[in-house]
Design a protein around this motif. Structure first.
Motif, PDB file in Angstrom:
ATOM      1  N   TYR A 155       0.844  -1.198   0.000  1.00 65.18           N
ATOM      2  CA  TYR A 155       0.000   0.000   0.000  1.00 65.18           C
ATOM      3  C   TYR A 155       0.879   1.247   0.000  1.00 65.18           C
ATOM      4  O   TYR A 155       1.861   1.316   0.730  1.00 65.18           O
ATOM      5  CB  TYR A 155      -0.897   0.022   1.236  1.00 65.18           C
ATOM      6  N   ALA A 156       0.490   2.232  -0.804  1.00 60.87           N
ATOM      7  CA  ALA A 156       1.158   3.534  -0.826  1.00 60.87           C
ATOM      8  C   ALA A 156       0.239   4.538  -0.148  1.00 60.87           C
ATOM      9  O   ALA A 156      -0.966   4.560  -0.408  1.00 60.87           O
ATOM     10  CB  ALA A 156       1.440   3.957  -2.259  1.00 60.87           C
ATOM     11  N   LEU A 157       0.807   5.356   0.739  1.00 59.11           N
ATOM     12  CA  LEU A 157       0.033   6.355   1.476  1.00 59.11           C
ATOM     13  C   LEU A 157       0.781   7.684   1.483  1.00 59.11           C
ATOM     14  O   LEU A 157       1.998   7.727   1.286  1.00 59.11           O
ATOM     15  CB  LEU A 157      -0.190   5.892   2.925  1.00 59.11           C
ATOM     16  N   TYR A 158       0.033   8.756   1.741  1.00 60.80           N
ATOM     17  CA  TYR A 158       0.646  10.069   1.870  1.00 60.80           C
ATOM     18  C   TYR A 158      -0.140  10.892   2.885  1.00 60.80           C
ATOM     19  O   TYR A 158      -1.286  10.593   3.218  1.00 60.80           O
ATOM     20  CB  TYR A 158       0.700  10.810   0.527  1.00 60.80           C
ATOM     21  N   LYS A 159       0.502  11.962   3.331  1.00 55.37           N
ATOM     22  CA  LYS A 159      -0.147  12.904   4.256  1.00 55.37           C
ATOM     23  C   LYS A 159       0.375  14.303   3.951  1.00 55.37           C
ATOM     24  O   LYS A 159       1.575  14.518   3.849  1.00 55.37           O
ATOM     25  CB  LYS A 159       0.180  12.539   5.699  1.00 55.37           C
ATOM     26  N   ARG A 160      -0.542  15.239   3.771  1.00 54.45           N
ATOM     27  CA  ARG A 160      -0.177  16.651   3.646  1.00 54.45           C
ATOM     28  C   ARG A 160      -0.002  17.200   5.054  1.00 54.45           C
ATOM     29  O   ARG A 160      -0.882  17.019   5.914  1.00 54.45           O
ATOM     30  CB  ARG A 160      -1.281  17.438   2.934  1.00 54.45           C
ATOM     31  N   LEU A 161       1.091  17.869   5.292  1.00 56.95           N
ATOM     32  CA  LEU A 161       1.360  18.405   6.621  1.00 56.95           C
ATOM     33  C   LEU A 161       0.565  19.702   6.833  1.00 56.95           C
ATOM     34  O   LEU A 161       0.170  20.361   5.872  1.00 56.95           O
ATOM     35  CB  LEU A 161       2.857  18.606   6.801  1.00 56.95           C
TER      36      LEU A 161
END
Length: 144
Positions: free
Chosen positions: A135-141
């Motif tokens: 799984y690929a995930l991201y988060k905008r700070l």
């Protein structure tokens, strides 16, 4: 022209040449990015008994990618992993990062990352072997 292909671990000088080609291509398309160097950072969780866990991440441009996050078995379930991730996010933001990316496997920590605000951006089944999913995930700070 005869081309020879070598199937072996890539020697360090070959990695430098490959990186230089990638950098040259990037500068052709984004000339405003003079410093293309990726930097590797690590944060450790240490207590009176010693090392409890750590996180390693690479910063390139305005993005950080988590390469590894691990907590000693004796310390799991004590918010050390989430503490490391939050500490990394704060530090990354202070050095100009606006987005964090990471990947996890189906037997690892998908729910953990989603509870901490990471968004699933994709998955690949039967990777890195049959029966597993990456799984690929991201988060905008916050200051993005």
């Amino acid at each position: 022209m005869t081309m020879r292909y070598t199937q072996a671990q890539i020697p360090e000088d070959s990695l430098v040449k490959i990186d230089a080609l990638i950098d040259a291509h990037t500068l052709e398309n984004y000339p405003e990015h003079e410093n293309l160097e990726s930097k590797l950072y690590a944060i450790e969780a240490v207590n009176e008994s010693g090392f409890a866990g750590g996180i390693a991440f690479t910063k390139q441009f305005e993005t950080a990618h988590v390469n590894a996050l691990a907590v000693e078995k004796a310390y799991r379930g004590q918010q050390i992993g989430s503490g490391l991730l939050k500490e990394m996010e704060q530090y990354a933001e202070s050095i100009g990062v606006h987005t964090v990316s990471l990947s996890t496997l189906s037997y690892q920590a998908l729910d953990f990352y989603q509870k901490l605000g990471y968004t699933l951006s994709g998955s690949m089944t039967d990777y890195p072997r049959r029966g597993l999913t990456k799984y690929a995930l991201y988060k905008r700070l916050p200051n993005y």
